[in-house]
Design a protein around this motif. Structure first.
Motif, PDB file in Angstrom:
ATOM      1  N   ARG A 319       0.831  -1.218   0.000  1.00  0.00           N
ATOM      2  CA  ARG A 319       0.000   0.000   0.000  1.00  0.00           C
ATOM      3  C   ARG A 319       0.856   1.256   0.000  1.00  0.00           C
ATOM      4  N   GLY A 320       1.971   1.172   0.682  1.00  0.00           N
ATOM      5  CA  GLY A 320       2.871   2.329   0.756  1.00  0.00           C
ATOM      6  C   GLY A 320       3.464   2.675  -0.601  1.00  0.00           C
ATOM      7  N   GLU A 321       3.487   1.693  -1.521  1.00  0.00           N
ATOM      8  CA  GLU A 321       4.095   1.937  -2.838  1.00  0.00           C
ATOM      9  C   GLU A 321       3.057   2.311  -3.906  1.00  0.00           C
ATOM     10  N   LEU A 322       1.774   2.280  -3.522  1.00  0.00           N
ATOM     11  CA  LEU A 322       0.707   2.467  -4.516  1.00  0.00           C
ATOM     12  C   LEU A 322       0.805   3.812  -5.248  1.00  0.00           C
ATOM     13  N   THR A 323       0.976   4.890  -4.487  1.00  0.00           N
ATOM     14  CA  THR A 323       1.030   6.219  -5.109  1.00  0.00           C
ATOM     15  C   THR A 323       2.194   6.299  -6.091  1.00  0.00           C
ATOM     16  N   ARG A 324       3.345   5.750  -5.665  1.00  0.00           N
ATOM     17  CA  ARG A 324       4.544   5.774  -6.519  1.00  0.00           C
ATOM     18  C   ARG A 324       4.335   4.930  -7.775  1.00  0.00           C
ATOM     19  N   ALA A 325       3.656   3.793  -7.611  1.00  0.00           N
ATOM     20  CA  ALA A 325       3.423   2.900  -8.747  1.00  0.00           C
ATOM     21  C   ALA A 325       2.507   3.578  -9.764  1.00  0.00           C
ATOM     22  N   LEU A 326       1.437   4.221  -9.283  1.00  0.00           N
ATOM     23  CA  LEU A 326       0.503   4.892 -10.202  1.00  0.00           C
ATOM     24  C   LEU A 326       1.194   6.031 -10.934  1.00  0.00           C
ATOM     25  N   ALA A 327       2.046   6.749 -10.192  1.00  0.00           N
ATOM     26  CA  ALA A 327       2.765   7.867 -10.828  1.00  0.00           C
ATOM     27  C   ALA A 327       3.681   7.346 -11.932  1.00  0.00           C
ATOM     28  N   ALA A 328       4.375   6.224 -11.664  1.00  0.00           N
ATOM     29  CA  ALA A 328       5.291   5.667 -12.676  1.00  0.00           C
ATOM     30  C   ALA A 328       4.518   5.216 -13.908  1.00  0.00           C
ATOM     31  N   ILE A 329       3.359   4.596 -13.696  1.00  0.00           N
ATOM     32  CA  ILE A 329       2.530   4.130 -14.818  1.00  0.00           C
ATOM     33  C   ILE A 329       2.048   5.321 -15.651  1.00  0.00           C
ATOM     34  N   GLU A 330       1.572   6.359 -14.947  1.00  0.00           N
ATOM     35  CA  GLU A 330       1.048   7.521 -15.668  1.00  0.00           C
ATOM     36  C   GLU A 330       2.140   8.246 -16.440  1.00  0.00           C
ATOM     37  N   THR A 331       3.322   8.327 -15.847  1.00  0.00           N
ATOM     38  CA  THR A 331       4.439   8.992 -16.536  1.00  0.00           C
ATOM     39  C   THR A 331       4.781   8.269 -17.842  1.00  0.00           C
ATOM     40  N   HIS A 332       4.597   6.933 -17.853  1.00  0.00           N
ATOM     41  CA  HIS A 332       4.976   6.156 -19.040  1.00  0.00           C
ATOM     42  C   HIS A 332       3.764   5.716 -19.863  1.00  0.00           C
ATOM     43  N   ALA A 333       2.664   6.439 -19.704  1.00  0.00           N
ATOM     44  CA  ALA A 333       1.409   6.071 -20.387  1.00  0.00           C
ATOM     45  C   ALA A 333       1.609   5.925 -21.897  1.00  0.00           C
ATOM     46  N   LYS A 334       2.401   6.808 -22.469  1.00  0.00           N
ATOM     47  CA  LYS A 334       2.591   6.784 -23.936  1.00  0.00           C
ATOM     48  C   LYS A 334       3.240   5.486 -24.398  1.00  0.00           C
ATOM     49  N   ASP A 335       4.260   5.018 -23.641  1.00  0.00           N
ATOM     50  CA  ASP A 335       4.967   3.791 -24.032  1.00  0.00           C
ATOM     51  C   ASP A 335       4.109   2.561 -23.794  1.00  0.00           C
ATOM     52  N   ILE A 336       3.346   2.566 -22.691  1.00  0.00           N
ATOM     53  CA  ILE A 336       2.581   1.361 -22.337  1.00  0.00           C
ATOM     54  C   ILE A 336       1.297   1.253 -23.172  1.00  0.00           C
ATOM     55  N   GLN A 337       0.699   2.371 -23.464  1.00  0.00           N
ATOM     56  CA  GLN A 337      -0.526   2.442 -24.298  1.00  0.00           C
ATOM     57  C   GLN A 337      -1.718   1.700 -23.715  1.00  0.00           C
ATOM     58  N   TYR A 338      -1.966   1.854 -22.421  1.00  0.00           N
ATOM     59  CA  TYR A 338      -3.168   1.242 -21.838  1.00  0.00           C
ATOM     60  C   TYR A 338      -4.370   2.148 -22.083  1.00  0.00           C
ATOM     61  N   ARG A 339      -5.568   1.538 -22.006  1.00  0.00           N
ATOM     62  CA  ARG A 339      -6.784   2.333 -22.208  1.00  0.00           C
ATOM     63  C   ARG A 339      -7.198   3.014 -20.896  1.00  0.00           C
ATOM     64  N   ALA A 340      -7.082   2.255 -19.798  1.00  0.00           N
ATOM     65  CA  ALA A 340      -7.491   2.805 -18.496  1.00  0.00           C
ATOM     66  C   ALA A 340      -6.716   2.100 -17.394  1.00  0.00           C
ATOM     67  N   VAL A 341      -6.642   2.744 -16.224  1.00  0.00           N
ATOM     68  CA  VAL A 341      -5.979   2.104 -15.091  1.00  0.00           C
ATOM     69  C   VAL A 341      -6.909   2.186 -13.884  1.00  0.00           C
ATOM     70  N   THR A 342      -7.079   1.068 -13.168  1.00  0.00           N
ATOM     71  CA  THR A 342      -7.880   1.081 -11.941  1.00  0.00           C
ATOM     72  C   THR A 342      -7.021   0.530 -10.805  1.00  0.00           C
ATOM     73  N   HIS A 343      -7.364   0.898  -9.576  1.00  0.00           N
ATOM     74  CA  HIS A 343      -6.579   0.389  -8.445  1.00  0.00           C
ATOM     75  C   HIS A 343      -7.441   0.287  -7.211  1.00  0.00           C
ATOM     76  N   THR A 344      -7.009  -0.562  -6.276  1.00  0.00           N
ATOM     77  CA  THR A 344      -7.698  -0.676  -4.987  1.00  0.00           C
ATOM     78  C   THR A 344      -6.709  -1.129  -3.916  1.00  0.00           C
ATOM     79  N   ALA A 345      -6.978  -0.680  -2.691  1.00  0.00           N
ATOM     80  CA  ALA A 345      -6.166  -1.168  -1.558  1.00  0.00           C
ATOM     81  C   ALA A 345      -7.026  -2.060  -0.665  1.00  0.00           C
TER      82      ALA A 345
END
Ligand code: ADP
Ligand code: ASP
Ligand code: MG
Length: 413
Positions: A319-345
């Motif tokens: 849980r402590g890494e969730l914010t960092r993980a979402l930020a990393a995913i969003e920063t690389h959105a162009k390379d990953i090319q996902y349609r949407a991202v969802t998360h839950t703790a």
């Protein structure tokens, strides 16, 4: 005469009266002719208070990463300094010669990963000499010294690791970990009253139990005990003469049941990337940036592509890494090319562990059936040779652990 290490956790040193009780246990070992190093935790609740202060100072109380982890360590290491001094004062007042040793004085040399540093060596030359001269060494647990003489800490629950590393460093004949339960149980006795104490547990099993959430020992302490062959026992501070669990080699366990113990962890978060392209290189595009951001990805599941074009990918982290993980995913959105991202703790991990699993096929099936019978949905599964873990909704953790405990015939008679 033997040299021994004793460790007392937070509830064992929660107030002066308990520190006095701890001192009587130390005195008893000295009177038996042993040379003693004692490792202490902060008083119960103290470390949490210190952590909260660092958050308040940095972000007004919001639970984000502290900008300078070195200063975090300076603050949170303070709790152990107080108990080390108090126990040394108490022992001296009882006529037992003792002195306190802080991490940098021992020294407990660590890596520079502040907040979760790894012990790299415990030379302890002066401390060893003091012990040999009949003085009890009272060591502040949880803390060490990083390169550049900065104070470091070993991660939550790290005093266990301090104790085993000190035991190895001074060549102790054994390390006794005193806590608020009288040993390692088949599962957390706080949530399953029918949990049974294990007389012995194999290092490998304890390693899995600890890393999958059983906080009775910090994972790294078990690694060090195993590596340096430190005979380590878990005992109760309050009933020191009964019970106990010995960590041992696999060969020393005669009856190898398929499942020895059940662990759970609520410190889980789940992220799903929807409709990522189903082509080579996508996993690398996702997990590379996560690794760079220091996120430890645990479980991963990639769905079968329905249309041959895109797929959904789910993974977990703390849980402590969730914010960092979402930020990393969003920063690389162009390379990953996902349609949407969802998360839950609101998820938790439940694991069954046992070296006997190697020889018993079909162990996982009983787990899946038991959870299904309780109407609990399994979201992600991961396995290794001696464990099976499932991710489920957090609200079902206790139900799941109790049901599995009965299903694997672990309940006390
Ligand atoms: P200390 O402060 O002494 O280090 P901890 O609170 O860190 O103590 O660890 C002891 C606690 O670990 C127990 O009170 C118990 O609730 C919990 N625990 C979780 N799993 C287990 C287990 N399998 N066996 C024993 N205790 C467990
Ligand atoms: N005081 C530290 C903690 O609460 C270390 C320990 O108790 O083992 O995490
Ligand atoms: Mg602990």
């Amino acid at each position: 005469m033997a040299t021994i290490a004793m460790k007392f956790g937070g509830t064992s040193v929660a107030d002066i009266e308990r520190i006095r009780h701890v001192a009587t246990l130390v005195k008893r070992e000295v009177e038996r002719g042993n040379q003693v190093a004692v490792v202490v935790s902060a008083m119960a609740g103290e470390t949490n208070k210190l952590v909260a202060w660092t958050n308040e100072a940095a972000h007004g109380g919001n639970n984000l990463a502290i900008p300078d982890q070195r200063e975090y360590d300076v603050v949170v290491a303070a709790g152990e300094q107080i108990t080390a001094g108090l126990l040394a004062i108490t022992l001296n007042a009882m006529g037992v010669k003792a002195r306190s040793w802080l991490g940098w004085q021992v020294p407990i040399n660590t890596s520079a990963v502040h907040g979760s540093a790894r012990i790299e060596g415990v030379p302890a030359t002066d401390m060893k000499r003091a012990i040999e001269n009949g003085e009890v060494a009272v060591v502040a647990g949880f803390q060490g010294v990083a390169p550049g003489t900065r104070i470091s800490t070993l991660g939550r629950g790290g005093s266990d690791t301090s104790a085993v590393a000190v035991a190895a460093g001074i060549g102790a004949a054994r390390c006794d970990i005193y806590t608020d339960v009288d040993g390692v149980y088949t599962t957390d006795p706080r949530i399953v009253p029918k949990a049974r104490r294990l007389e012995k547990i194999a290092y490998e099993e304890m390693l899995e139990m600890a890393s999958l959430g059983a906080k009775v020992l910090q994972t790294r302490s078990v690694e060090i005990a195993m590596l340096h062959r430190v005979p380590t026992r878990v005992l109760s501070t309050f009933t020191p003469d009964v019970g106990g669990t010995l960590l041992c080699d696999e060969e020393d366990i005669v009856e190898k049941k398929p499942v020895t113990g059940i662990a759970y962890s609520r410190d889980e978060a789940k992220i799903t990337l929807h409709k990522v392209p189903d082509r080579p290189g996508v996993s690398a595009a996702i997990f590379g940036p996560l690794a760079d951001a220091g996120v430890n990805v645990d479980m991963i599941v990639q769905n079968v592509s329905e249309d041959g074009e895109t797929t959904d990918l789910t993974f977990t982290c703390t849980r402590g890494e969730l914010t960092r993980a979402l930020a990393a995913i969003e920063t690389h959105a162009k390379d990953i090319q996902y349609r949407a991202v969802t998360h839950t703790a609101d998820v938790a991990k439940v694991s069954i562990i046992g070296i006997g699993m190697r020889a018993h096929p079909g162990v996982a099936q009983l787990m899946f059936r038991t959870l299904a019978d309780k109407g609990i949905n399994i979201e992600v599964i991961s396995t290794s040779e001696i464990k099976v873990s499932v991710l489920i909704a957090e609200e079902y953790v206790e139900l799941a652990v109790r049901a599995l405990h009965s299903a694997y015939e672990l309940d006390a008679a």
